[in-house]
Motif scaffolding. Structure first.
Motif, mmCIF file in Angstrom:
data_model
loop_
_atom_site.group_PDB
_atom_site.id
_atom_site.type_symbol
_atom_site.label_atom_id
_atom_site.label_comp_id
_atom_site.label_asym_id
_atom_site.label_seq_id
_atom_site.Cartn_x
_atom_site.Cartn_y
_atom_site.Cartn_z
ATOM 1 N N LEU A 169 0.696 -1.157 0.004
ATOM 2 C CA LEU A 169 -0.054 -0.020 0.079
ATOM 3 C C LEU A 169 0.748 1.115 -0.071
ATOM 4 N N ARG A 170 1.743 1.195 0.897
ATOM 5 C CA ARG A 170 2.738 2.555 0.890
ATOM 6 C C ARG A 170 3.460 2.748 -0.505
ATOM 7 N N GLN A 171 3.887 1.491 -1.230
ATOM 8 C CA GLN A 171 4.487 2.177 -2.576
ATOM 9 C C GLN A 171 3.258 2.361 -3.610
ATOM 10 N N ARG A 172 2.311 1.975 -3.383
ATOM 11 C CA ARG A 172 1.055 2.402 -4.465
ATOM 12 C C ARG A 172 0.773 3.980 -3.948
ATOM 13 N N LEU A 173 1.020 4.305 -2.647
ATOM 14 C CA LEU A 173 0.471 5.733 -2.216
ATOM 15 C C LEU A 173 1.710 6.613 -2.717
ATOM 16 N N TRP A 174 3.095 6.170 -2.677
ATOM 17 C CA TRP A 174 4.069 6.961 -3.172
ATOM 18 C C TRP A 174 3.898 7.088 -4.778
ATOM 19 N N GLN A 175 3.599 6.155 -5.320
ATOM 20 C CA GLN A 175 3.564 6.420 -6.924
ATOM 21 C C GLN A 175 2.386 7.425 -7.277
ATOM 22 N N ARG A 176 1.233 7.427 -6.461
ATOM 23 C CA ARG A 176 0.002 8.023 -6.880
ATOM 24 C C ARG A 176 0.236 9.718 -6.391
ATOM 25 N N LEU A 177 1.206 9.572 -5.360
ATOM 26 C CA LEU A 177 1.387 11.167 -4.727
ATOM 27 C C LEU A 177 2.526 11.728 -5.770
ATOM 28 N N LEU A 178 3.295 11.054 -6.449
ATOM 29 C CA LEU A 178 4.403 11.530 -7.190
ATOM 30 C C LEU A 178 3.505 12.020 -8.658
ATOM 31 N N SER A 179 2.720 10.961 -9.002
ATOM 32 C CA SER A 179 2.020 11.356 -10.237
ATOM 33 C C SER A 179 1.068 12.528 -10.156
ATOM 34 N N ASN A 180 0.376 12.740 -8.871
ATOM 35 C CA ASN A 180 -0.474 13.728 -8.721
ATOM 36 C C ASN A 180 0.325 15.194 -8.492
ATOM 37 N N TYR A 181 1.364 14.969 -7.739
ATOM 38 C CA TYR A 181 2.246 16.130 -7.686
ATOM 39 C C TYR A 181 2.575 16.596 -8.927
ATOM 40 N N SER A 182 2.883 15.753 -9.841
ATOM 41 C CA SER A 182 3.416 16.476 -11.171
ATOM 42 C C SER A 182 2.158 16.855 -11.901
ATOM 43 N N PHE A 183 1.118 16.458 -11.879
ATOM 44 C CA PHE A 183 -0.094 17.269 -12.388
ATOM 45 C C PHE A 183 -0.184 18.447 -11.684
ATOM 46 N N ALA A 184 -0.306 18.599 -10.372
ATOM 47 C CA ALA A 184 -0.490 19.783 -9.813
ATOM 48 C C ALA A 184 0.620 20.828 -9.827
ATOM 49 N N GLN A 185 1.745 20.664 -10.202
ATOM 50 C CA GLN A 185 2.863 21.634 -10.198
ATOM 51 C C GLN A 185 2.877 22.176 -11.788
ATOM 52 N N ARG A 186 1.797 21.746 -12.602
ATOM 53 C CA ARG A 186 1.753 22.392 -14.103
ATOM 54 C C ARG A 186 1.338 23.815 -14.041
ATOM 55 N N SER A 187 0.790 24.500 -12.824
ATOM 56 C CA SER A 187 0.384 25.685 -12.637
ATOM 57 C C SER A 187 1.200 26.546 -11.969
ATOM 58 N N CYS A 188 2.449 25.919 -11.701
ATOM 59 C CA CYS A 188 3.162 26.698 -10.911
ATOM 60 C C CYS A 188 3.800 28.025 -11.335
ATOM 61 N N ASP A 189 3.608 28.066 -12.805
ATOM 62 C CA ASP A 189 4.063 29.411 -13.131
ATOM 63 C C ASP A 189 2.905 30.414 -12.974
ATOM 64 N N GLN A 190 1.776 30.164 -12.647
ATOM 65 C CA GLN A 190 0.620 30.874 -12.404
ATOM 66 C C GLN A 190 0.657 31.359 -10.988
ATOM 67 N N ASP A 191 0.896 30.319 -10.060
ATOM 68 C CA ASP A 191 0.931 30.520 -8.529
ATOM 69 C C ASP A 191 2.057 29.595 -7.970
ATOM 70 N N ALA A 192 2.965 30.055 -7.505
ATOM 71 C CA ALA A 192 4.219 29.153 -6.861
ATOM 72 C C ALA A 192 4.141 28.758 -5.600
ATOM 73 N N SER A 193 2.990 28.864 -4.844
ATOM 74 C CA SER A 193 2.748 28.452 -3.538
ATOM 75 C C SER A 193 2.845 26.785 -3.484
ATOM 76 N N PHE A 194 3.619 26.268 -2.466
ATOM 77 C CA PHE A 194 3.966 24.997 -2.566
ATOM 78 C C PHE A 194 4.527 24.462 -3.866
ATOM 79 N N CYS A 195 5.224 25.031 -4.509
ATOM 80 C CA CYS A 195 5.996 24.500 -5.686
ATOM 81 C C CYS A 195 7.605 24.316 -5.311
ATOM 82 N N PHE A 196 7.707 22.961 -5.359
ATOM 83 C CA PHE A 196 9.153 22.769 -4.953
ATOM 84 C C PHE A 196 9.726 21.655 -5.998
#
Length: 374
Positions: free
Chosen positions: A84-111
């Motif tokens: 389960l932990r492995q699946r959670l990490w994989q999904r978190l990585l994928s989700n963060y990749s999608f979520a950071q696509r708007s970092c050029d519009q708002d850089a909050s929580f962009c690392f």
């Protein structure tokens, strides 16, 4: 050294959280911004992803006895927990990749997160300063994600002896993991109680909103309605909506000797009377089903329809506002998925409209029920 000290201190607090079984909820008013644009949805999504990653990373410091104690269990299936932990990490990585696509519009929580290693590094050092615009959200969010993680880890620790939606038994089972980013499917479970039944109200609300959901029904409930009203009346109730089955009765289908007959009878009744709405889907009550049932379901032409966002709106668990805010927080965390509401709790008439209103301008989409489990 300061970061290491703070992280170690936080790990100690992690072990002193709520007792096993406490349901996670988060007061969304602690978040200072409305989700009234796709960009602001992404900002909140990045924040929830990082906070959950921080909690998930911390949980890995616990050895097996400590984790078992934390979850209130004598023994745990550590392999299932690690999977389960492995699946959670994989999904978190994928989700963060999608979520950071708007970092050029708002850089909050962009690392800088390029891979799993950098995600784990950012999780390890993720914390907010006392003067942060988001500081009122930080601790409530941490508590939410720690409790939510406990819910998931406990289910994994008991799997497969106690089956649940936390994992699949095979490709004949579906959840929301493969859906496209920002897409969500509304589903509605029945329950053992006969009343209240909010099906008519919810179905009409969805039709007016030009939306659809999948209603998982009990065979005995459909039969009871047919005894009281015409087939045409029942068809009108479910017009433009989808129907799957939960069996003849709301009871565990993992140890019930007549579980196969329960599924067959329900399918026959729904498919025969509501053919335009019927979907070949079985939703196991409380997620409990047998691990060796794949051949049966394939022979019946059925898929097992699970979920990955649970409103936890059963009797006595959460108030409607708490349930709605829990779902919204999990939508931000997982960014797509199958939402599970209880149609026989009046809270659904409050929680679901609130959720739809809160996300109306956030750039998400609601999946048509005909396509949700394909």
């Amino acid at each position: 050294m300061r970061i290491a000290f703070l992280f170690a201190t936080w790990l100690l607090s992690f072990g002193a959280l709520a007792a096993p079984g406490e349901v996670a909820t988060l007061d969304r008013s602690t978040w200072p911004e409305q989700l009234d644009s796709p960009t602001l949805f992404d900002v909140a999504s990045r924040a929830e992803i990082l906070m959950f990653a921080r909690v998930l990373l911390a949980s890995e410091s616990l050895d097996e006895p400590s984790l078992a104690q934390r979850l209130g269990l004598r023994t745990i299936n550590l392999e299932a927990v690690n999977n389960l932990r492995q699946r959670l990490w994989q999904r978190l990585l994928s989700n963060y990749s999608f979520a950071q696509r708007s970092c050029d519009q708002d850089a909050s929580f962009c690392f800088l997160v390029e891979d799993m290693d950098t995600l784990r590094q950012q999780a390890a050092k993720f914390q907010l300063s006392d003067d942060s615009y988001y500081i009122k959200w930080a601790e409530p969010s941490r508590l939410f994600h720690a409790r939510y993680l406990d819910e998931q880890l406990r289910k994994a620790a008991l799997f497969p002896q106690s089956s649940s939606e936390v994992d699949r038994f095979g490709d004949h089972e579906r959840n929301g993991a493969t859906m496209n980013d920002r897409l969500f499917l509304l589903t509605f479970d029945s329950a053992a109680n006969a009343t209240p039944d909010n099906t008519a109200w919810v179905a009409e609300y969805l039709r007016k909103a030009k939306m659809s959901g999948t209603f998982f029904v009990l065979g005995k409930d459909i039969q009871a309605r047919l005894n009281e009203r015409s087939v045409a009346s029942l068809q009108a109730t479910y017009s433009m909506q989808c129907i799957g089955v939960q069996g003849w009765e709301f009871r565990s289908h993992s140890h019930w000797l007549d579980w196969q007959d329960s599924v067959r009878r329900s399918v026959e009744r729904v498919k025969g009377k509501l053919p335009e709405n019927y979907m070949p889907l079985f939703r196991p009550p409380d997620g409990q089903r047998r691990g060796d049932a794949e051949s049966f379901f394939r022979a019946q032409g059925l898929q097992v329809a699970l979920w990955d966002i649970d409103a936890q709106d059963g009797a006595g668990k959460l108030q409607p506002d708490q349930s709605a805010q829990r779902v919204l927080t999990l939508m931000l965390l997982w960014r797509h998925g199958v939402i599970n509401f209880n149609i026989k709790q009046d809270g659904v008439k409050t929680a679901m409209p609130w959720l739809i209103t809160q996300t109306a301008q956030s750039g998400i989409g609601w999946e048509d029920c005909q396509d949700g489990f394909r």
